[in-house]
Design an enzyme around this catalytic site. Structure first.
Site, PDB file in Angstrom:
ATOM      1  N   GLU A  45      83.772  22.578   8.371  1.00  0.00           N
ATOM      2  CA  GLU A  45      84.731  21.466   8.252  1.00  0.00           C
ATOM      3  C   GLU A  45      84.767  20.817   6.875  1.00  0.00           C
ATOM      4  O   GLU A  45      85.134  19.646   6.757  1.00  0.00           O
ATOM      5  CB  GLU A  45      84.454  20.391   9.333  1.00  0.00           C
ATOM      6  CG  GLU A  45      84.574  20.921  10.739  1.00  0.00           C
ATOM      7  CD  GLU A  45      84.943  19.855  11.769  1.00  0.00           C
ATOM      8  OE1 GLU A  45      85.273  18.721  11.383  1.00  0.00           O
ATOM      9  OE2 GLU A  45      84.925  20.177  12.966  1.00  0.00           O
TER      10      GLU A  45
ATOM     11  N   ASP B 144      89.001  13.090  12.037  1.00  0.00           N
ATOM     12  CA  ASP B 144      88.670  13.397  13.428  1.00  0.00           C
ATOM     13  C   ASP B 144      89.679  14.408  13.993  1.00  0.00           C
ATOM     14  O   ASP B 144      90.868  14.349  13.671  1.00  0.00           O
ATOM     15  CB  ASP B 144      88.710  12.103  14.254  1.00  0.00           C
ATOM     16  CG  ASP B 144      88.040  12.269  15.607  1.00  0.00           C
ATOM     17  OD1 ASP B 144      86.980  11.664  15.803  1.00  0.00           O
ATOM     18  OD2 ASP B 144      88.566  13.016  16.467  1.00  0.00           O
TER      19      ASP B 144
ATOM     20  N   HIS C  21      81.113   4.050  20.472  1.00  0.00           N
ATOM     21  CA  HIS C  21      81.142   4.211  21.930  1.00  0.00           C
ATOM     22  C   HIS C  21      79.757   4.072  22.535  1.00  0.00           C
ATOM     23  O   HIS C  21      78.794   4.601  22.004  1.00  0.00           O
ATOM     24  CB  HIS C  21      81.656   5.615  22.304  1.00  0.00           C
ATOM     25  CG  HIS C  21      83.132   5.757  22.215  1.00  0.00           C
ATOM     26  ND1 HIS C  21      83.743   6.952  21.895  1.00  0.00           N
ATOM     27  CD2 HIS C  21      84.123   4.864  22.406  1.00  0.00           C
ATOM     28  CE1 HIS C  21      85.047   6.779  21.903  1.00  0.00           C
ATOM     29  NE2 HIS C  21      85.310   5.525  22.197  1.00  0.00           N
TER      30      HIS C  21
ATOM     31  N   PRO D  22      77.957   7.220  24.206  1.00  0.00           N
ATOM     32  CA  PRO D  22      78.711   8.070  23.279  1.00  0.00           C
ATOM     33  C   PRO D  22      79.005   9.424  23.925  1.00  0.00           C
ATOM     34  O   PRO D  22      78.413   9.761  24.950  1.00  0.00           O
ATOM     35  CB  PRO D  22      77.736   8.242  22.115  1.00  0.00           C
ATOM     36  CG  PRO D  22      76.390   8.197  22.757  1.00  0.00           C
ATOM     37  CD  PRO D  22      76.512   7.225  23.906  1.00  0.00           C
TER      38      PRO D  22
ATOM     39  N   TYR E 267      75.011  12.497  21.388  1.00  0.00           N
ATOM     40  CA  TYR E 267      73.927  11.585  21.027  1.00  0.00           C
ATOM     41  C   TYR E 267      73.416  11.815  19.607  1.00  0.00           C
ATOM     42  O   TYR E 267      72.275  12.201  19.391  1.00  0.00           O
ATOM     43  CB  TYR E 267      72.813  11.659  22.081  1.00  0.00           C
ATOM     44  CG  TYR E 267      73.263  11.007  23.371  1.00  0.00           C
ATOM     45  CD1 TYR E 267      72.985   9.673  23.632  1.00  0.00           C
ATOM     46  CD2 TYR E 267      74.031  11.713  24.302  1.00  0.00           C
ATOM     47  CE1 TYR E 267      73.437   9.055  24.788  1.00  0.00           C
ATOM     48  CE2 TYR E 267      74.490  11.102  25.463  1.00  0.00           C
ATOM     49  CZ  TYR E 267      74.188   9.777  25.694  1.00  0.00           C
ATOM     50  OH  TYR E 267      74.646   9.161  26.833  1.00  0.00           O
ATOM     51  N   HIS E 268      74.298  11.594  18.681  1.00  0.00           N
ATOM     52  CA  HIS E 268      73.969  11.538  17.258  1.00  0.00           C
ATOM     53  C   HIS E 268      74.851  10.400  16.769  1.00  0.00           C
ATOM     54  O   HIS E 268      76.087  10.490  16.882  1.00  0.00           O
ATOM     55  CB  HIS E 268      74.313  12.867  16.565  1.00  0.00           C
ATOM     56  CG  HIS E 268      74.020  12.852  15.095  1.00  0.00           C
ATOM     57  ND1 HIS E 268      73.015  13.609  14.532  1.00  0.00           N
ATOM     58  CD2 HIS E 268      74.590  12.155  14.073  1.00  0.00           C
ATOM     59  CE1 HIS E 268      72.984  13.375  13.227  1.00  0.00           C
ATOM     60  NE2 HIS E 268      73.933  12.498  12.925  1.00  0.00           N
TER      61      HIS E 268
ATOM     62  N   HIS F 147      77.391   7.876  15.615  1.00  0.00           N
ATOM     63  CA  HIS F 147      78.655   8.079  14.902  1.00  0.00           C
ATOM     64  C   HIS F 147      79.578   6.892  15.115  1.00  0.00           C
ATOM     65  O   HIS F 147      79.402   6.110  16.047  1.00  0.00           O
ATOM     66  CB  HIS F 147      79.321   9.383  15.353  1.00  0.00           C
ATOM     67  CG  HIS F 147      79.598   9.445  16.823  1.00  0.00           C
ATOM     68  ND1 HIS F 147      78.615   9.720  17.758  1.00  0.00           N
ATOM     69  CD2 HIS F 147      80.738   9.263  17.533  1.00  0.00           C
ATOM     70  CE1 HIS F 147      79.145   9.717  18.970  1.00  0.00           C
ATOM     71  NE2 HIS F 147      80.429   9.433  18.871  1.00  0.00           N
ATOM     72  N   VAL F 148      80.559   6.789  14.238  1.00  0.00           N
ATOM     73  CA  VAL F 148      81.470   5.641  14.211  1.00  0.00           C
ATOM     74  C   VAL F 148      82.912   6.139  14.195  1.00  0.00           C
ATOM     75  O   VAL F 148      83.225   7.131  13.531  1.00  0.00           O
ATOM     76  CB  VAL F 148      81.188   4.778  12.951  1.00  0.00           C
ATOM     77  CG1 VAL F 148      82.245   3.695  12.773  1.00  0.00           C
ATOM     78  CG2 VAL F 148      79.792   4.150  13.025  1.00  0.00           C
ATOM     79  N   HIS F 149      83.776   5.452  14.958  1.00  0.00           N
ATOM     80  CA  HIS F 149      85.202   5.799  15.004  1.00  0.00           C
ATOM     81  C   HIS F 149      86.004   4.829  14.138  1.00  0.00           C
ATOM     82  O   HIS F 149      85.789   3.619  14.200  1.00  0.00           O
ATOM     83  CB  HIS F 149      85.717   5.724  16.443  1.00  0.00           C
ATOM     84  CG  HIS F 149      84.954   6.592  17.393  1.00  0.00           C
ATOM     85  ND1 HIS F 149      85.271   7.911  17.615  1.00  0.00           N
ATOM     86  CD2 HIS F 149      83.857   6.341  18.150  1.00  0.00           C
ATOM     87  CE1 HIS F 149      84.413   8.430  18.483  1.00  0.00           C
ATOM     88  NE2 HIS F 149      83.543   7.493  18.828  1.00  0.00           N
TER      89      HIS F 149
END
Lengths: 274, 274
Positions: free
Chosen positions: A110, A126, A204, A207, A210-211, A213-215
């Site tokens: 990515e 995303d 979330h 989530p 389970y690492h 992260h932010v939206h």
């Protein structure tokens, strides 16, 4: 009917975990057979390729459950219930479930969607931002104020692997959380021209993986996954930790799940034994 | 074209503040004139009838702004900014804006939608629950597990008039807030068969009107107005006040507004003067 389905990949392709395909039915030779308006979404979870059979079965089941229609329930998770049910659920998840995250963080996958990376976190387009211009070809200067920025959705992944979810957040994470808020917003404003006042930045709980992260989502985008029982504003999280560095060790948190989710089974088991 | 519009009232009629009508164009005599698929929603704010001219102009402007498409912005409201901008905005709102609330609380209006009332609060079928069986005619026993409960949306109004919004919430409000959570849920479960785990109970900040109220929405309903920057779970509110009775006097709160909202003008004015 199966042999009449023609699959094409649905943009954008997420190189790390998922292949998304849309299937269409080829026109039937018999006019009376009907069914030409059937369309099917195919999800190909690439992360399962490297997993052993037990892990594969477990992860595949999770994918099927998540994509199925099921009744949602919301319970209140005390710290005790977290220890009795949620923590055990997390321990049961095969490590392969977050293999795609590690591939993104190592820049193996990515890279075309990469917006920013430093020692704290990485910011990506995303895969839910489906109207984003083609990441492979386009000149990035054309992304700024592109008509699709009304759908803006970016994903921030923290670098450290020991920070699983909001429940783990402590005072020591404040520098990281502030960086994900401020630097994340600044990068997005710089690239897309969408400023801090025009987006929500949230986390979330529970989530999807389970690492930590932010939206980052534009307020103008179709609201998805941001309902108050599951989405926590990163600004609120930072304020809570500044007031009490152990806030998330002590707080009750809402926990919305599908009633066929494995997590709900762990929860019910703990509630029965209590 | 105006004379070809035929208005019919849209169920459910909200007796207190709003008349909702849908307008359809009568077929034109000239086939070439087109436009037969135009439909218009008409909102008739009955609360303006008793207002003087200045108040009427102000409230009408608010209704028009709220129903118009406009860009949303979200700022962080400190307690200082609340005092400088938001509090002044609240003081500028004519008292007639909440006349409909007082008519419901006095049982003068919407008795057919009444689910519960006691000394603390009143619970009503929200007018946003448009699939609810006709409140006038139906035997209430048929409401239980009715197919429309998937869209469940109820509104709780507190009785006291001096509790304007979440910003005012203090330890002294805890008994009221607990009653609105527990009793509200119990009444809904009793009447509709929807239990606590199947709904979100939340409060808007900023609210649409400044008389403290609570939203009860089924998790299965179309998500509306529950995004994390504006919706606060009542359970979180109670927990916050139990930890610190002055939490909402000290906390920063997100404030999402339309950029043509009067509140945003107050905010910009305060920010410019700062």
């Amino acid at each position: 009917m199966l042999e009449r389905i023609r699959l094409r990949s649905r943009a954008p392709y997420s190189g790390a975990e998922y292949g998304y395909y849309v299937g269409e039915l080829a026109p039937s030779t018999s006019a009376s057979s009907g069914g030409e308006d059937v369309e099917c979404d195919v999800l190909y979870p690439g992360c399962l390729l490297d997993a052993d059979e037990t892990s594969r079965a477990k992860l595949l089941k999770k994918h099927i459950t998540r994509s199925s229609t099921q009744k949602l329930v919301c319970v209140r998770e005390t710290p005790e219930l977290y220890a009795k049910a949620h923590e055990k659920y997390i321990a049961s998840i095969p490590r392969e479930a977050t293999a795609w995250v590690r591939k993104i963080l190592s820049l193996e996958k990515e890279r075309e969607r990469l917006l920013h990376c430093d020692d704290d976190f990485l910011l990506n387009v995303d895969s839910k931002w489906t109207t984003h211009p083609d990441c492979d070809g386009a000149d990035r200067a054309t992304w700024r104020a592109h008509s699709s920025v009304t759908d803006l959705y970016c994903l921030g992944l923290c670098v450290r692997e020991d920070f699983k979810s909001l429940r783990d957040a402590r005072a020591e994470h404040l520098p990281l959380l502030r960086a994900m808020l401020r630097k994340g917003r600044a990068v997005i404003e710089d690239i897309y021209g969408v400023n801090a006042e025009e987006m929500r930045v949230f986390v979330h709980y529970p989530p999807q993986f389970y690492h930590f992260h932010v939206h980052y989502q534009a307020l103008s985008a179709k609201e998805q996954g941001c309902a108050c029982e599951r989405a926590h504003s990163l600004e609120d999280i930072i304020d809570n930790l500044e007031r009490d560095g152990d806030h998330y060790a002590r707080a009750n948190l809402s926990l919305k799940m599908g009633e066929r989710d494995a997590l709900y089974a762990f929860y019910n088991d703990a509630a029965t034994r209590a």
